[in-house]
Scaffold this motif. Structure first.
Motif, PDB file in Angstrom:
ATOM      1  N   ASP A  96      -1.149   3.194  -7.027  1.00 40.93           N
ATOM      2  CA  ASP A  96      -0.066   3.651  -6.153  1.00 40.93           C
ATOM      3  C   ASP A  96       1.070   4.298  -6.929  1.00 40.93           C
ATOM      4  N   GLY A 155       0.789  -1.222   0.000  1.00 44.15           N
ATOM      5  CA  GLY A 155       0.000   0.000   0.000  1.00 44.15           C
ATOM      6  C   GLY A 155       0.818   1.267   0.000  1.00 44.15           C
ATOM      7  N   ASN A 156       2.151   1.160  -0.026  1.00 43.95           N
ATOM      8  CA  ASN A 156       2.994   2.348  -0.100  1.00 43.95           C
ATOM      9  C   ASN A 156       4.220   2.036  -0.952  1.00 43.95           C
ATOM     10  N   ASN A 171      -1.100   7.090   2.399  1.00 45.74           N
ATOM     11  CA  ASN A 171      -2.125   6.276   1.732  1.00 45.74           C
ATOM     12  C   ASN A 171      -2.690   6.979   0.504  1.00 45.74           C
TER      13      ASN A 171
END
Length: 436
Positions: free
Chosen positions: A189, A170-171, A264
């Motif tokens: 992302d 998620g990063n 996020n």
């Protein structure tokens, strides 16, 4: 009380009779019953005790030879069968070798029956598993997964220029073991804008790889996103680099990408603006203005009062870059809509160029600041906005973070993407070089 004689052959009293006569070639005399000399002979110790007269001493009841024969050899085929059975690499071969070994052991009396049986059993189990895998398609799935891992499919270094993806974590910070490619039209992302291949050889070290990535990725970002005004405020440059471990498996790629600096945060839509998405007029305009921006980005960290010579040299470089790009803009044939706005912008660039020439010659830091401010008057000003609008480019003015500790005029450096100008300062904008 008498002591019983020791076990073994008894010898009569006195010295044994010695054989007479010569010995033929290759024949050796029989061993002497007294291998260490005759008991009581001068110069030799005399044996004492119940075994004193025994010809071989108390520790050799069977004479000079062992009563047992040598062990049989281990069957080599049995060893091979066991190894193949354990590895389960060629189960059919291991099974055949195990059966052959059992037949040879029975015929020759060799050892290794247990190894032959174990190899046959293990190979039989392995053969059954291979048969099951082939009939159910599991082997095909395994091979596809192996090929994917070998080629980097599903990993960071499998991404190509223009791909968008979501990170498994998620990063975009830390280790990247897996990514999922997604359409650029939706949220994602990261978006890859360049892939740099490093030369082979020994791993250069984390610091050196990071230095190369920092240099290459920031330089290449403008080639992919030429219209820097169209970049979202939270977009920044990130990169995936090889680790020492992945380097051992052939990973040599630096993957340059755009991502969000927000926690996020996500990007939405492609940030690509290059020859695949722009027309000839847009490319000519952005190529010229971006080249000037890059020259402005090289502003020295030391202020003119601290290092005037370095600032003079920089002003000279900006003067030269403006000359080259003015010539490029004048040499391009513009559309009817864009011709006049671009011509007006070129006139302002000419005026700014004269100010940079004066700044490069002055020996007074205060005078340098004065020409510096005048030279920045055109950058990102109304004329630039008008020209962009005529060309169909983004007209949203970039925002700048103020990292300055000194609000004095002219002392700071400016953004690498699109330079801060006096026109923007009058409207509340100020700042220094955006952190790389």
């Amino acid at each position: 009380m008498s002591i019983p004689p020791p076990p073994g052959p008894q010898h009569p009293q006195g010295s044994p009779e010695q054989p007479q006569g010569p010995y033929t070639q290759g024949q050796y005399p029989p061993p002497s019953p007294y291998p260490y000399g005759v008991p009581g002979a001068p110069g030799l110790p005399t044996a004492q005790g119940p075994y004193a007269n025994h010809p071989y001493g108390p520790y050799s009841p069977y004479g000079p030879h062992s009563p047992f024969g040598s062990q049989a050899a281990v069957n080599g085929v049995a060893i091979s069968a066991l190894v193949l059975g354990i590895l389960c690499f060629l189960p059919a071969v291991g099974l055949v070798l195990g059966l052959i070994a059992l037949a040879q052991i029975k015929k020759k009396g060799e050892r290794g029956k247990g190894m032959a049986i174990a190899g046959s059993v293990l190979s039989g189990v392995g053969l059954a598993l291979w048969t099951l895998a082939l009939t159910t398609g599991a082997a095909s799935d395994f091979w596809d997964g192996f090929k994917g891992a070998a080629s980097g499919e599903g990993t960071a270094y499998a991404l190509a220029k223009g791909d968008c993806f979501d990170s498994a974590t998620g990063n975009l910070e830390g280790e990247a073991y897996d990514v999922d490619e997604v359409p650029c039209s939706g949220s994602h992302d990261g978006e890859v804008f360049a892939v740099v291949t490093l030369p082979g050889g020994a791993f250069p070290g984390d610091d050196e790889v990071t230095r190369i990535a920092d240099d290459k990725c920031y330089t290449l970002s403008d080639d992919y996103a030429m219209d820097t005004w169209a970049l979202p405020d939270d977009a920044d440059v990130y990169y995936f680099i090889p680790s020492r471990q992945s380097w051992r498996f052939g990973d040599r790629e630096i993957t340059c990408l755009f991502g969000s600096t927000e926690e996020n945060g996500k990007l939405t839509g492609s940030l690509r603006s290059d020859a695949t998405t722009l027309d000839a007029d847009q490319i000519a305009f952005l190529s010229a203005t971006n080249a000037v921006d890059m020259a402005l980005y090289e502003e020295p960290e030391d202020l003119p009062e601290d290092d005037l010579a370095a600032n003079q040299a920089w002003a000279k470089d900006v003067h030269a870059a403006l000359g080259e790009q003015i010539a490029a803009l004048r040499g391009h044939t513009w559309s009817k809509t864009a011709a006049r706005p671009v011509t007006e912008l070129v006139a302002e660039m000419e005026a700014a160029r004269k100010e940079w020439a004066l700044a490069a010659k002055t020996g007074d830091p205060d005078v340098f600041y004065a020409h510096y401010d005048e030279a920045y008057a055109y950058v990102d000003g109304p004329t630039t906005v008008t020209a962009r609008k005529a060309l169909g480019l983004d007209t949203t003015l970039p925002t700048y973070e103020d990292d300055s500790n000194d609000s004095g005029s002219g002392g700071g450096s400016v953004s690498a993407v699109s330079e801060l100008c006096e026109w923007m300062c009058d409207r509340g904008y100020s700042g220094e070089k955006a952190p790389a």
